[in-house]
Write an enzyme that holds these catalytic residues in place. Structure first.
Site, PDB file in Angstrom:
ATOM      1  N   CYS A   2      47.573  44.755  36.153  1.00  0.00           N
ATOM      2  CA  CYS A   2      46.704  45.467  34.961  1.00  0.00           C
ATOM      3  C   CYS A   2      47.419  45.447  33.689  1.00  0.00           C
ATOM      4  O   CYS A   2      48.647  44.843  33.500  1.00  0.00           O
ATOM      5  CB  CYS A   2      46.640  46.908  35.088  1.00  0.00           C
ATOM      6  SG  CYS A   2      45.758  47.618  36.333  1.00  0.00           S
TER       7      CYS A   2
HETATM    8  N1  GLN Z   1      47.366  51.111  40.802  1.00  0.00           N
HETATM    9  C1  GLN Z   1      46.488  51.020  39.913  1.00  0.00           C
HETATM   10  C2  GLN Z   1      45.005  50.587  40.407  1.00  0.00           C
HETATM   11  O1  GLN Z   1      44.832  50.266  41.426  1.00  0.00           O
HETATM   12  C3  GLN Z   1      46.858  50.111  38.675  1.00  0.00           C
HETATM   13  C4  GLN Z   1      46.924  48.795  39.105  1.00  0.00           C
HETATM   14  C5  GLN Z   1      47.677  47.919  38.252  1.00  0.00           C
HETATM   15  O2  GLN Z   1      48.490  48.193  37.099  1.00  0.00           O
HETATM   16  N2  GLN Z   1      47.634  46.550  38.674  1.00  0.00           N
HETATM   17  O3  GLN Z   1      44.198  51.072  39.771  1.00  0.00           O
END
Ligand code: GLN
Length: 253
Positions: A2
């Protein structure tokens, strides 16, 4: 894993902020430059929250890659705003792919994003979730670690905590309950942006009366400053502070 950003300042179009910069969120959706700790692209949805003048924020979210949305560019070219929180998502393995899992999460004037992962989810969050009102649990946005982290932050905000207290307190609680978690949280009310740096990158750039906080710089402007790990950033259009988070995640200032 993300990528997120928040902007405060003179009105700019969503396009100039997110889509046009050479390494902006659009580019980061398929070619991020600094993905630490897993993931290669951010194709599992995206979200943009912005503040129409004098009103609570509105959101545009989709479960598809940012680059594949053919409607957004026209909308983004004509939508100008002075406060934005946006994110592209790389879902943690096992978590649902749905629009409601794409940040920003929202309530009232608040917009929130989590970049990272809670180790041992869901079991490690059970003791913290026990303190949430049952109503919050049965109306959770989506069963992901980030949605629970948002419910924890929101609970503190509703109880009267300031934005920085809500983020620092939640980081402390989750870091203790789930050691090794990556907890880059990003929260705004349209006037202040608070960001934690725990396990992922974060950079900040000041402009004339503006501030941009982002997982990674959206261009090669030398004004970008990288924020070290273990810090809490509190930013407004007037300036920003970088505080140290103690090992238990508490804001030490
Ligand atoms: N764990 C969170 C999700 O799956 C954020 C993922 C991330 O930061 N890549 O939405």
């Amino acid at each position: 894993m993300c990528r997120h950003l928040a902007y405060l300042g003179p009105p700019v179009t969503l396009g100039s902020l997110l889509l046009d910069p050479p390494y902006g969120l659009l580019r980061q959706s398929w070619a991020p430059r600094d993905m630490r700790g897993g993931g290669t692209i951010n194709a599992d949805g995206f979200g943009i929250g912005w503040y129409p003048a004098g009103a609570d924020p509105v959101r545009y979210r989709r479960a598809q890659p940012l680059w594949s949305d053919t409607t957004l560019p026209e909308l983004a070219a004509v939508t100008a705003t002075g406060a934005v929180l946006a994110a592209v998502r790389s879902a943690t393995v096992g978590m649902p792919l749905h629009e409601t899992a794409a940040a920003p999460f929202a309530e009232g004037s608040w917009l929130f994003s989590h970049n990272g992962v809670v180790r041992g989810w869901p079991d490690t969050l059970v003791p913290l979730a026990r303190d949430l009102p049952v109503r919050d649990l049965i109306t959770l946005d989506v069963p992901t670690d980030s949605a629970v982290v948002w419910a924890l932050v929101r609970h503190r905000l509703r109880s009267g905590a300031a934005l920085d207290e809500a983020v620092a307190g939640t980081v402390a609680a989750v870091a203790e309950a789930a050691p090794g978690s990556r907890l880059n949280l990003l929260l705004t009310d349209g006037s202040t942006v608070v960001a934690s740096v725990v396990g992922h990158a974060l950079s900040i750039r000041r402009g004339p009366g503006s501030v941009l906080v982002a997982s990674e710089p959206s261009d090669d402007d030398p004004g970008w400053q990288a924020v070290p790990d273990g810090r809490l950033v509190v930013a407004t259009t007037a300036g920003f502070e970088v505080r140290e988070l103690t090992t238990d995640g508490r804001d030490r200032s």
